[in-house]
Design an enzyme around this catalytic site. Structure first.
Site, PDB file in Angstrom:
ATOM      1  N   TYR A  14      15.769  40.845  62.001  1.00  0.00           N
ATOM      2  CA  TYR A  14      14.658  41.490  62.505  1.00  0.00           C
ATOM      3  C   TYR A  14      13.185  40.887  61.805  1.00  0.00           C
ATOM      4  O   TYR A  14      12.274  41.002  62.165  1.00  0.00           O
ATOM      5  CB  TYR A  14      14.303  43.324  62.368  1.00  0.00           C
ATOM      6  CG  TYR A  14      15.244  44.081  62.862  1.00  0.00           C
ATOM      7  CD1 TYR A  14      15.786  43.749  64.421  1.00  0.00           C
ATOM      8  CD2 TYR A  14      16.702  44.797  62.386  1.00  0.00           C
ATOM      9  CE1 TYR A  14      16.015  44.838  65.275  1.00  0.00           C
ATOM     10  CE2 TYR A  14      17.250  45.008  62.928  1.00  0.00           C
ATOM     11  CZ  TYR A  14      17.358  45.753  64.270  1.00  0.00           C
ATOM     12  OH  TYR A  14      18.096  46.086  64.598  1.00  0.00           O
ATOM     13  N   HIS A  19       8.170  42.466  66.787  1.00  0.00           N
ATOM     14  CA  HIS A  19       8.053  44.529  65.880  1.00  0.00           C
ATOM     15  C   HIS A  19       7.581  44.366  64.169  1.00  0.00           C
ATOM     16  O   HIS A  19       7.740  44.979  63.752  1.00  0.00           O
ATOM     17  CB  HIS A  19       9.319  44.950  65.812  1.00  0.00           C
ATOM     18  CG  HIS A  19       9.378  46.502  66.326  1.00  0.00           C
ATOM     19  ND1 HIS A  19       7.320  46.630  67.113  1.00  0.00           N
ATOM     20  CD2 HIS A  19       9.611  47.631  66.732  1.00  0.00           C
ATOM     21  CE1 HIS A  19       7.980  48.249  68.091  1.00  0.00           C
ATOM     22  NE2 HIS A  19       8.811  48.691  67.752  1.00  0.00           N
ATOM     23  N   TYR A  64      13.289  51.988  59.378  1.00  0.00           N
ATOM     24  CA  TYR A  64      13.871  51.525  60.666  1.00  0.00           C
ATOM     25  C   TYR A  64      12.005  51.706  61.469  1.00  0.00           C
ATOM     26  O   TYR A  64      11.757  52.738  61.113  1.00  0.00           O
ATOM     27  CB  TYR A  64      14.411  51.518  61.345  1.00  0.00           C
ATOM     28  CG  TYR A  64      16.298  50.754  61.307  1.00  0.00           C
ATOM     29  CD1 TYR A  64      15.787  49.589  61.767  1.00  0.00           C
ATOM     30  CD2 TYR A  64      17.153  51.488  60.392  1.00  0.00           C
ATOM     31  CE1 TYR A  64      17.220  48.763  61.030  1.00  0.00           C
ATOM     32  CE2 TYR A  64      17.802  50.363  59.651  1.00  0.00           C
ATOM     33  CZ  TYR A  64      17.847  48.883  60.617  1.00  0.00           C
ATOM     34  OH  TYR A  64      18.851  48.936  60.011  1.00  0.00           O
ATOM     35  N   ASN A  66      10.624  53.431  64.057  1.00  0.00           N
ATOM     36  CA  ASN A  66      10.816  54.329  64.429  1.00  0.00           C
ATOM     37  C   ASN A  66      10.690  56.275  63.719  1.00  0.00           C
ATOM     38  O   ASN A  66      10.250  56.811  64.213  1.00  0.00           O
ATOM     39  CB  ASN A  66      11.607  55.218  65.958  1.00  0.00           C
ATOM     40  CG  ASN A  66      11.941  53.948  66.617  1.00  0.00           C
ATOM     41  OD1 ASN A  66      10.615  53.612  67.374  1.00  0.00           O
ATOM     42  ND2 ASN A  66      12.866  53.988  67.826  1.00  0.00           N
ATOM     43  N   ASN A 112       5.932  53.562  68.751  1.00  0.00           N
ATOM     44  CA  ASN A 112       7.088  54.631  67.783  1.00  0.00           C
ATOM     45  C   ASN A 112       6.787  54.881  66.024  1.00  0.00           C
ATOM     46  O   ASN A 112       6.697  56.269  65.750  1.00  0.00           O
ATOM     47  CB  ASN A 112       8.399  54.843  68.624  1.00  0.00           C
ATOM     48  CG  ASN A 112       8.708  55.243  69.994  1.00  0.00           C
ATOM     49  OD1 ASN A 112       8.203  55.908  70.310  1.00  0.00           O
ATOM     50  ND2 ASN A 112       9.449  54.230  70.621  1.00  0.00           N
TER      51      ASN A 112
END
Length: 188
Positions: A14, A19, A64, A66, A112
């Protein structure tokens, strides 16, 4: 102590995704302010140092996206830091790529990571620096878009947005956040 929290997802997969612009900003601040992220606790990677005579904590939640609030609440509690001293940096689909926008409160807006942060902090009144990543085109799913890498065309705008976000963080060390917000939101 002032806390700057950049939201994102941990791991190489990632690293350079849309994000993770919050993580990118924390990495930039870590270099600029010479604060190594050498502590791992509370499901986060963080470092503490002094900038302009002020004690500063930089953090990247490793939960993560969320579940970001699961890191931030215990961290603030442990160091007895009021929510007023927190600035959260994250990506925003509703802003054009490369645009930054500061806010002092608000809803999660479908994000989120912010939803989790609001839930765990018990308030939506905390300072935020939003970095625009734009919206997907050609029917691409939002999840694929936010977890995708920036295009070559987007890279320069994102690098500049990360720099501007870092400058906004630095300005907030010297001025009230509302003043910094008015200054940076006025920039086009």
């Amino acid at each position: 102590m002032l806390v700057f929290a950049g939201l994102g997802n941990p791991g190489k997969t990632y690293e350079n995704t849309r994000h993770n612009v919050g993580f990118m900003t924390i990495d930039e601040l870590s270099k600029e302010w010479n604060i190594p992220l050498d502590k791992t606790k509370f499901n986060g990677q963080y470092g503490i140092g002094f900038v302009s005579g002020k004690k500063v904590l930089l953090v990247k939640p490793l939960t993560y996206m969320n579940l970001s609030g699961e890191c931030l609440r215990p961290l603030l509690d442990y160091y007895e830091i009021p929510v007023d001293n927190l600035k959260v940096i994250y990506d925003d689909l509703d802003l054009p790529t490369g645009r930054i926008r500061l806010r002092t409160k608000g809803s999660a807006g479908g994000h989120n990571g912010i939803k989790s942060t609001i839930q765990h902090l018990g308030t939506s009144e905390f300072n935020r620096i939003r970095i625009g990543i734009g919206r997907p085109v050609n029917g691409m799913k939002v999840v694929d878009y936010v977890l995708g890498a920036f295009t070559d065309e987007e890279e320069p705008a994102i690098k500049e947005a990360v720099r501007q976000s870092a400058k906004a963080c630095e300005a907030s060390l010297e001025k009230p956040f509302l003043e910094v917000m008015n200054e940076f939101n006025a920039k086009v």
